[in-house]
Design an enzyme around this catalytic site. Structure first.
Site, PDB file in Angstrom:
ATOM      1  N   ARG A   1       0.827  -1.212   0.000  1.00  0.00           N
ATOM      2  CA  ARG A   1       0.000   0.000   0.000  1.00  0.00           C
ATOM      3  C   ARG A   1       0.858   1.256   0.000  1.00  0.00           C
ATOM      4  NH1 ARG A   1      -3.834   0.733   4.651  1.00  0.00           N
ATOM      5  NH2 ARG A   1      -1.961   0.253   5.818  1.00  0.00           N
TER       6      ARG A   1
ATOM      7  N   SER B   1       7.542  -4.986   7.214  1.00  0.00           N
ATOM      8  CA  SER B   1       7.180  -5.914   8.301  1.00  0.00           C
ATOM      9  C   SER B   1       7.971  -7.210   8.257  1.00  0.00           C
ATOM     10  CB  SER B   1       5.687  -6.202   8.246  1.00  0.00           C
ATOM     11  OG  SER B   1       5.000  -4.986   8.256  1.00  0.00           O
TER      12      SER B   1
ATOM     13  N   ASP C   1       5.542  -3.092  11.326  1.00  0.00           N
ATOM     14  CA  ASP C   1       4.079  -2.925  11.485  1.00  0.00           C
ATOM     15  C   ASP C   1       3.654  -3.008  12.948  1.00  0.00           C
ATOM     16  OD1 ASP C   1       4.734  -5.614  11.617  1.00  0.00           O
ATOM     17  OD2 ASP C   1       2.953  -6.320  10.570  1.00  0.00           O
TER      18      ASP C   1
END
Length: 900
Positions: free
Chosen positions: A522, A586, A640
């Protein structure tokens, strides 16, 4: 004349549909806890939870009490793939003094007959399971327990009503135990109707209704447990013995009962009881015909008005006479012969009229039986949510078998009343005897299966003691990761993130965030406002990462990421702006500062080459340079988990822990600088990314790893690594379940022992299926649908087992995760030197958010293992996107403060 006389006995389809609706309402009443006491149709649970699946085997005894004769049976069931069985029986009379005497005599008689049978078959030395067919209404609380509610069918034995008939039989057998050296155990109490369904179910697995139309009448069927209020639990199905003979005892059928029905009832052994049975069963139809003929004779319509003594005597016309008179192919000869034997001297008109009376009486019986059966079929179809249903009705009883027209009439009417059910009627062979053995065989099979399933799932049940050990081991590993001399060999890496503060509310500006951590990538634009109108606005776009890029080269991966950023900037009209950027990455990184992150190793299915050991920020900058279209200020590389903590920290200053329970599993928390030996300085705090997924890679939790965990680990992309994550994270739980299902199928406990092609496929059982299957709102029907999508053709029993397996795996995952978290909150409490700690944990991840029980079990475990900590769990809103922007904003704020 006869038609006019018996007009009320001829029932139109509209009337039958009305009877069907009335019976459906009675069924609902019988199933409800509050309405059952006043219901006439008792809907008795039988505790028979499973139909035969063809894998039953063994030798069984059965005794059968309830008809005109008492029977003992020996049944051998062969597991030879052909579903064959062998039945040997012996019939014993039921003398009047026994069936109308006292209880002790009755059960002694049953025990004597059984011993005689065992002697003739040379079975005395064997310990065989015994099934007891007892064809009277009983209230059961277990399969091997039943309290007699009322005698029916001419039986009137004193002292038995309201007592447990199995105990009485056991007592009678016990008396003989010493003298005859026998050892028998009654495993199942079965109603003959259930026996019929089970016998037919052995030959046809679609059979889920049993029907008796003989001396008595009754039906049973497989009902969804969630509808049976009288029994705990809502998983699976259970056979319900409707005891429909009593339908109408509350007056519900008064408008259909004729004067003859009333007269017959008054002269019976149990006036006002079993009114439906008295309109249907062969025990009463002959008498009904006699009463009609007598009245017609008295009114001068038959036999010149002269009634013989036989016609005046109760019980002189029996069902066998009615059946014989309805053999139309024989013309009137049978009718004439029977009437002559009764000293009635009939004319041809008399014979035609009498034959017509018999037809109307037996036709009404078939009609009423069809209406009630149609109600059961409709209920089954609606339970299954099918527009059209195929099913089989197992059927037994003298009336159905011997009456020349009955079966044909019944089938025809049922098909007319329920056109959307394709019904096969299967005649049972010795249903009550073989059926009791079948119920016993199924109970035997289920008990053996239960043992095997419990054994397979036992390693997933973690005691409080075991969980406490896990918590203590996690604490030890956390400390190792923080110490300079042990950090290099520690499995829990405790990576410093260089995030030294949480939001204070003064952050503001426009920030870009990138989020890479799974199969999607994203790009976000985040606008943060401070002051009174404090708010965070986000705009984002999602891009897929194809497998060939996830597992290609590092250059290809980062070029793909930059291509996505370019698309987003163009889409937002921001091509020229040099915005501060936070990069949520992450994967385990070793950070030397907030904007330097060296990839320790890929997880979650990524395998891009030339990345491990490299600085991901440099790789991103290189890719931006190669593209040469825009420039960005990369301020922070973010995990994350840290993003999750920051997002919640923006709302709640008490949030100092971030937890991810989704595809992966990880925790971060704010640690005192003085405890972090691998970073210079002792002042303040820094967020530590524990990377706890590697906990256990040194073998410290091998004692709780099962053979299934080892299979999953060996088949993964990184064998021997991330062992704790492989027991707790969404990426692997479905695969653990698949391994267990394969093992249970190999043991013949699931899917009829057939491992389908799809079950052999690694990764087919996604974790989202666990969440769906374990959802309380889901009926087993929907579980079966999910399994069908996976190419697994499951029975209702299979679905229960699959649900249980999913529950064991996800519960253990939540408990292990809770044990790890308890270690961290306890550490925080001790570091602060307080007796009682109040703290908030920011949480994200699909497992926590979407699984129906994971979050509850996790919270309960933390509470149990860290009782001095009051932990609040706060769901994070987009930790990886908004969190990255907030970290960037906090870093900018702290940087500006430093400069000033």
């Amino acid at each position: 004349q006869v038609d006019r006389y018996l007009y009320h006995m001829r029932l139109s389809d509209d009337v039958l549909l009305d009877v069907m609706a009335r019976f459906q309402a009675e069924m609902v009443k019988g199933l409800g806890k509050d309405t059952n006491p006043t219901a006439t149709v008792k809907m008795l649970p039988t505790f028979v939870r499973s139909l035969p699946d063809g894998s039953e085997k063994g030798e069984f005894l059965a005794v059968d009490l309830g008809g005109s004769q008492f029977r003992a049976h020996q049944v051998k069931v062969f597991d030879d793939g052909k579903q064959s069985s062998q039945l040997e029986s012996k019939f014993y009379p039921t003398p009047k003094e026994v069936i109308q005497g006292n209880g002790a005599e009755l059960f002694d008689y049953v025990a004597d007959c059984l011993l005689d049978f065992m002697e003739t078959k040379n079975l005395k030395h064997k310990k065989l399971p015994l099934g007891f067919t007892f064809s009277f209404p009983c209230k059961q609380t277990k399969l091997e327990e039943g309290v007699l509610l009322a005698w029916t069918k001419h039986f009137k034995v004193r002292g038995v009503q309201d007592t447990n008939v199995v105990s009485s039989l056991r007592k009678a057998l016990q008396k003989h135990k010493a003298s005859f050296d026998i050892d028998l155990d009654v495993l199942a109490l079965v109603n003959d109707t259930v026996g019929t369904m089970m016998t037919c179910g052995y030959d046809d697995q679609r059979c889920e209704i049993g029907l008796i139309i003989g001396t008595g009448t009754n039906a049973c069927y497989m009902e969804e447990m969630r509808h049976i209020d009288l029994v705990e639990g809502d998983e699976g199905r259970m056979c319900i013995n409707t005891e429909w003979g009593a339908f109408g005892d509350d007056g519900a059928l008064d408008d259909l009962r004729t004067e003859f029905d009333r007269e017959l009832d008054l002269g019976s052994l149990n006036p006002g009881k079993q009114l439906f049975e008295k309109m249907i069963s062969s025990l009463y139809l002959g008498e009904l015909v006699r009463l009609i003929l007598l009245k017609m004779t008295k009114e001068g319509l038959l036999f010149n008005g002269k009634a013989s003594t036989a016609l005046l005597t109760k019980g002189k016309i029996e069902m066998k006479h009615v059946s014989a008179m309805e053999k139309y192919k024989e013309g009137l000869s049978n009718t004439k012969e029977i009437l002559t034997e009764l000293n009635l001297f009939p004319s041809e008109e008399d014979c035609i009229a009498v034959q017509h009376v018999c037809t109307i009486v037996s036709f009404r019986s078939a009609n009423l039986c069809a209406a009630a059966l149609a109600a059961i079929l409709t209920r089954l179809r609606e339970n299954k949510k099918l527009l059209r249903m195929r099913t089989t009705v197992g059927i037994d009883g003298g009336l159905y078998k011997t009456h020349p027209q009955y079966a044909k009439r019944l089938h025809k009417v049922v098909r007319r009343l329920v056109p959307n059910c394709d019904v096969r009627f299967l005649l049972s062979v010795s249903g009550s005897g073989k059926g009791a053995a079948m119920v016993t065989a199924v109970a035997y099979r289920l008990a053996a299966q239960r043992k095997q399933i419990d054994a397979a799932l036992a390693p997933f049940l973690l005691s409080l003691e075991t969980l406490t050990e896990v918590k203590n081991k996690m604490r030890t590993e956390l400390e190792y990761g923080l110490k300079r001399e042990t950090q290099a060999s520690a499995t829990v890496k405790m990576l410093p993130t260089y995030v030294c503060g949480t939001p204070d509310g003064t952050e503001k500006g426009k920030f870009l965030a990138l989020d890479l951590g799974g199969t999607n990538f994203r790009v976000l634009l985040v606008k943060i406002r401070s002051g009174r109108r404090r708010s965070v606005q986000m705009y984002n776009k999602i891009f897929a990462i194809p497998l060939e890029i996830m597992q290609g080269t590092g250059e290809e991966l980062f070029d793909h990421i930059v291509q996505c950023i370019a698309d987003f900037l163009e889409y937002m009209g921001l091509k020229g702006a040099r915005l501060p950027l936070g990069f949520t990455f992450s994967f385990p990184c070793r950070q030397a500062s907030i904007d330097k992150g060296t990839l320790v190793g890929w997880t979650k299915g990524f395998k891009a080459t030339d990345c491990e050991g490299e600085d991901v920020v440099d790789m991103l900058r290189e890719a931006i340079r190669r593209r040469n279209e825009f420039d960005l200020d990369i301020v922070a590389v973010v995990n994350d988990t840290v993003g999750t903590m920051m997002t919640c920290g923006y709302e709640d200053p008490n949030c100092e822990i971030g937890l991810i329970a989704g595809t992966g599993s990880n925790v971060c928390y704010m640690e005192d600088m003085k405890n972090i030996e691998i970073v210079e300085g002792n002042e303040g705090k820094m967020c530590i990314n524990t990377e706890w997924g590697g906990f256990g890679d040194n073998g410290c939790i091998d004692d709780i790893r099962t053979k299934y965990d080892k299979e999953v680990d060996e088949g993964s992309l990184n064998p021997g690594k991330q062992r704790y994550e492989k027991m707790t994270s969404g990426m692997y739980l479905g695969e653990i379940v698949r391994q267990i299902l394969i093992d249970l199928t190999k043991q013949g406990l699931l899917f009829r022992g057939q491992i389908s092609e799809s079950l052999r496929k690694r990764g087919i059982f996604e974790t989202k299926f666990l969440s769906q299957i374990e959802s309380d709102r889901l009926a087993l029907l929907q579980v079966r649908r999910i399994l069908q999508q996976l190419g697994l053709d499951s029975t209702c029993e299979d679905s229960i087992i699959v649900k249980e397996v999913c529950g064991a795996v996800s519960r253990r995952a939540a408990q292990l995760c809770g044990a790890g978290l308890a270690a961290i909150v306890e550490k925080k409490r001790e570091d602060r030197g307080v007796d009682h700690l109040q703290i908030t944990v920011g949480v994200d991840g699909t497992l926590y958010k979407l699984h129906p029980h994971f979050s509850r079990v996790l919270r309960e475990t933390v509470k149990e293992l860290a009782p001095q900590c009051d932990v609040t769990f706060m769901l994070s809103e987009d930790g990886s996107g908004k969190g990255a922007a907030l970290i960037t904003a906090v870093a900018k704020r702290l940087h500006n403060v430093g400069q000033k």
